[in-house]
Design an enzyme around this catalytic site. Structure first.
Site, PDB file in Angstrom:
ATOM      1  CG  ASN A   1      20.801 -16.048  -3.463  1.00 15.86           C
ATOM      2  OD1 ASN A   1      20.586 -16.748  -4.449  1.00 15.86           O
ATOM      3  ND2 ASN A   1      19.995 -16.011  -2.419  1.00 15.86           N
ATOM      4  CG  ASP A   2      25.039 -18.038  -8.632  1.00 13.62           C
ATOM      5  OD1 ASP A   2      25.641 -16.999  -8.883  1.00 13.62           O
ATOM      6  OD2 ASP A   2      25.602 -19.136  -8.461  1.00 13.62           O
ATOM      7  CB  CYS A   3      18.654 -17.953  -7.024  1.00 12.93           C
ATOM      8  SG  CYS A   3      19.378 -19.477  -7.610  1.00 12.93           S
TER       9      CYS A   3
ATOM     10  CD  GLN B   1      22.166 -18.651 -12.619  1.00 15.11           C
ATOM     11  OE1 GLN B   1      21.597 -19.594 -13.152  1.00 15.11           O
ATOM     12  NE2 GLN B   1      21.822 -18.175 -11.456  1.00 15.11           N
TER      13      GLN B   1
ATOM     14  CG  ASN C   1      18.708 -14.189 -10.870  1.00 14.42           C
ATOM     15  OD1 ASN C   1      17.963 -15.164 -10.711  1.00 14.42           O
ATOM     16  ND2 ASN C   1      20.027 -14.270 -10.759  1.00 14.42           N
TER      17      ASN C   1
END
Ligand code: BGC
Ligand code: NOJ
Length: 812
Positions: free
Chosen positions: A485-487, A502, A489
């Protein structure tokens, strides 16, 4: 109420037929299988590039245009005072008939107006660096027709990013040459570039244009170029500004007469010392040769037949026959086709990916490979080596690389801690498909540095070690910048809108942020790694990793279980994410998918409870949402996920990519009814009718995201084509639902079906064998009772591999 329809499937021709040009969103297709590629919409919009949509853009395209999708390869026909295009756009003159057929790497657009039919077949011939546009004009009227035909392409000044920004330079660099019926684009060829493009037609022309403003006019548009409206080409020669290519041809057609015109958009590279034929004059030999190969209807038809044959062969590797057309068409045609496209492009170029932002993703391409490896294993092999070459010596890796240079992308860098595991996932799939263990002995560098090579097996080992060496306080994997899940963070505390979620990692020092998704992914891929080691006789290494797996499973059971589902993560401070204790985002899909696939705590009932919770909290009419409840406010400690409005993207959208993880979890648990009902909800052919207008994007492929139940408009699809959903849907249906699983020593048969499933047959080519497998489910969801191979009952569920043709009967 009758739904409005824009098209339908034609399974016999493996096409989607669009019958109304005004689709709710451009419905596109891809041309080209290697090196030269094009995107083409149902009105002929789009662009072409060589290998890399950023660094070698051949034709220009404007994203974010108004209206959408303006610009492409256009044919204008002037018949008396009427000017029209076969694909309706850009003139939008009402047509008497319109049809767009998107097929396997080709598109055929046909329009009719006032007794004239114009049909254009677009494709990229195999192994050729060119897009063919075969235009057939037919006079269907009783009168003689005098037509004026204008072609149109707009050149991009190669680098698609600087093409859109550096106008102080761009407006002075453009250069072309014109020779007979060919227009050459040679901007920057005088200096460091050794490539040019050309646009040719196989007939004498009566005029041309190469300067955009001369052709269109400063105050006109694609819809009404002055040269076309007046029926007079300007014979303009571009110097600077915006070079284009337009041929002008006068055509006379007797009643009933038909004529073909072959247009060719080509790309050429020359050796440094062969660049020029004379001072300032480009060496056109290779262009002439390419043209000579494709300058007649016969040659083009033959090239097209070869392309169709190529696809026949590819698709015939796996064909299913069930009683269900909707399933068969996705398995046999569109899902496999989309897998080829995602393999080729990763996440680089679509109508949602501008071609300048993201190259090939480390995790993305490894996953794409699993949907593609059965089609062309040799290309998958090369891809694995390319990907592994961007790894660092500690097992971490570049998150993306550029297809042209194959170099890691410094803008994004690394630090996504799930990335290394995916290399195991891809490599194991390759070896199981091919039996080719020799790939493990290939010498592969770190960060593309010559001299740093170690074996691919060593890369796999350090990938596993990267997880083990980066555990947090609960002995769970540290998340790094983000996992899948790139989001999410968790180490990026940002109040600055100019910072990228990112690439910003403000606070990784002392972080306690851990990921249950990586924990599950690690267990699944490490089990594969252990089996691989055993297969290779590396008993000590297998044992070492088994201990790491056992420890990870214990850590998940102890610190990763929330009572009804698996936790999602621990944040920077060690607080739970994806827990009943949280106000929002109480449950997340990723950890349910991976921990159920890993069967963590299955004996303690965790798997069943987790799967039930997915049904209860995540499932809705359109699929399973990513998290629930959606975040209603920005949470500084969580990053991009909470930047999205409720129900979109990673904030409780139906991220189709991860639905298959839960479906596979269901299959492993033997719950065929549930697996099927989740699967059918995101199967394009199932939602085709219901969502022609709501869903909006192409009904023949999966999109990355369908707006979730919390969204303002649930059911709306976005980000079509380039998504890991393609490979995961394929992996799910081919291996877990229909149950045909390549394995080291043969094919394992292990279906998981709804109890209503009838008998079905799969024909599967596997290495140098082909199998006709008939499955008799007998109302059972899971469990193979008996396998009869060529008339002989065998023990177990693996059909041992042997060359030749085999007939297999499976009773459940
Ligand atoms: C998107 C992600 C995507 C990421 C890539 C985010 O804005 O929501 O889906 O992977 O950008 O950079
Ligand atoms: C899209 C990216 O391409 C993929 O790598 C990522 O896993 C998903 N978004 C989820 O964030």
């Amino acid at each position: 109420m009758e739904q409005k329809r824009y098209g339908h499937f034609d399974d016999l021709h493996r096409e989607y037929v669009i019958t109304d040009p005004q689709t709710p969103w451009p419905w596109i297709n891809y041309l080209g299988n290697e090196d030269f590629f094009s995107l083409i919409s149902n009105t002929a919009g789009g662009y072409s590039f060589y290998k890399d949509a950023k660094f070698r853009r051949i034709t220009r395209y404007r994203y974010n245009n108004v209206p959408m999708d303006n610009g492409g390869r256009y044919f204008y026909l002037k018949d008396g005072d009427t000017v029209w295009n076969p694909g309706w756009k850009p003139c939008k003159t009402p047509l008497d008939f319109y049809e767009c057929r998107h097929g396997m790497s080709y598109t055929r657009i046909t329009g009719r107006k006032n007794g004239v039919e114009a049909s254009v077949l677009f494709f990229v011939p195999l192994k050729k660096w060119a897009e063919v546009q075969k235009l057939t004009l037919t006079n269907q009227s009783n009168e003689v027709k005098h037509l004026k035909l204008f072609s149109f392409e707009e050149w991009c000044l190669w680098n698609a990013a600087t093409d859109m920004e550096n106008f102080q330079r761009n407006f002075s660099t453009g250069e072309v040459e014109i020779e007979d019926s060919t227009i050459y684009h040679k901007t920057e060829y005088r200096e460091r570039r050794n490539h040019y493009a050309f646009y040719h037609v196989n007939t004498p022309i009566q005029g041309f244009d190469t300067d955009r403003e001369s052709f269109i006019g400063l105050y006109n548009e694609f819809a009404d170029p002055q040269a076309v409206m007046e029926g007079k080409p300007r014979n303009s020669h571009a110097h600077g500004w915006s070079p284009i290519a337009s041929h002008y041809i006068e055509v006379t057609l007797q009643p009933g007469e038909s004529k073909d015109f072959v247009f060719l958009l080509g790309y050429v590279e020359n050796e440094q010392d062969q660049k020029f034929a004379a001072p300032q004059v480009i060496n056109k030999e290779k262009a002439h040769a390419l043209i000579a190969e494709l300058n007649t209807t016969e040659k083009v038809d033959k090239a097209f037949a070869e392309l169709c044959d190529y696809w026949d062969k590819l698709l015939n590797i796996y064909q299913v026959k069930t009683a269900n057309d909707k399933l068969d068409r996705m398995v046999n045609i569109w899902n496999q086709y989309q897998c080829m496209v995602t393999f080729n492009f990763s996440r680089s170029a679509s109508f949602f990916e501008s071609g300048i932002g993201r190259g090939m993703g480390f995790r993305d391409s490894n996953q794409d490979l699993v949907g593609f490896v059965h089609q062309i294993p040799s290309r998958a092999r090369q891809r694995i080596i390319d990907i592994a070459s961007t790894q660092f010596p500690d097992g971490g890796c570049y998150h993306q690389y550029q297809p042209l240079t194959k170099r890691g992308n410094n803008d994004i860098g690394g630090g996504f801690n799930d990335d290394p595991c995916w290399l195991i996932f891809g490599t194991v799939a390759y070896i199981k498909e091919t039996g080719d263990f020799s790939i493990l002995d290939e010498m592969v560098p770190f960060d593309n540095q010559p001299g740093s090579e170690v074996t691919l097996f060593e890369h796999l080992k350090i990938s596993m070690d990267h997880v083990i060496n980066n555990l947090g306080p609960h002995m769970l994997p540290l998340i790094g910048r983000a996992d899948w899940n790139d989001c999410l963070n968790l180490n990026c505390f940002s109040w600055d809108p100019n910072e990228s979620f990112q690439t910003t990692e403000n606070v990784s020092e002392g972080t306690k942020a851990e990921s249950l998704m990586i924990a599950g992914l690690f267990v699944v891929t490490a089990k594969d790694y252990v089996a691989l080691c055993q297969k290779m006789g590396k008993a000590a290494e297998a044992e070492r990793m088994q201990k790491a797996i056992d420890a990870m499973i214990e850590a998940v059971k102890k610190h990763g279980w929330d009572g009804e589902w698996y936790l999602r993560a621990y944040d920077f401070y060690g607080r739970k994410i994806g827990s009943n204790e949280c106000d929002e985002g109480k449950i997340f899909i990723e950890s349910q998918g991976w921990c159920t696939m890993a069967e963590i705590g299955a004996d303690d009932g965790m798997v069943a409870k987790s799967l039930d919770s997915c049904k209860k909290y995540l499932e809705c009419e359109h699929g399973m949402v990513l998290n629930n409840p959606a975040f209603t406010k920005y949470i500084y400690e969580y990053g991009e996920i909470s930047s999205y409005p409720e129900g979109y993207k990673e904030n409780a959208g139906i991220f189709c990519h991860n639905n298959p993880w839960v479906i596979i979890g269901e299959c492993i648990a033997g719950r065929g009814n549930d697996a099927w009902s989740h699967y059918a909800k995101i199967l394009p052919s199932y939602v085709e009718e219901k969502y022609q207008t709501l869903h909006k994007v192409e009904p023949y492929v999966n999109c990355q995201m369908v707006a979730g139940k919390d969204a303002f408009r649930p059911g709306e699809g976005k980000n079509s084509w380039l998504t890991g959903t393609a490979a995961w849907m394929w992996y799910t249906v081919s291996e877990f639902i229909l149950g045909i699983k390549p394995d080291y020593d043969g094919i394992r048969i292990d279906p998981c079906l709804p109890e209503t499933a009838g008998d079905y047959t799969v024909s599967r080519k596997f290495r140098e064998a082909d199998y006709d497998i008939t499955i008799h489910p007998n109302g059972s969801q899971k469990g193979v009772k008996q396998i009869v191979l060529d008339g002989q009952a065998i023990d177990g569920t693996v059909i041992p591999y042997s060359k030749g043709h085999h007939v297999v009967e499976v009773t459940m």
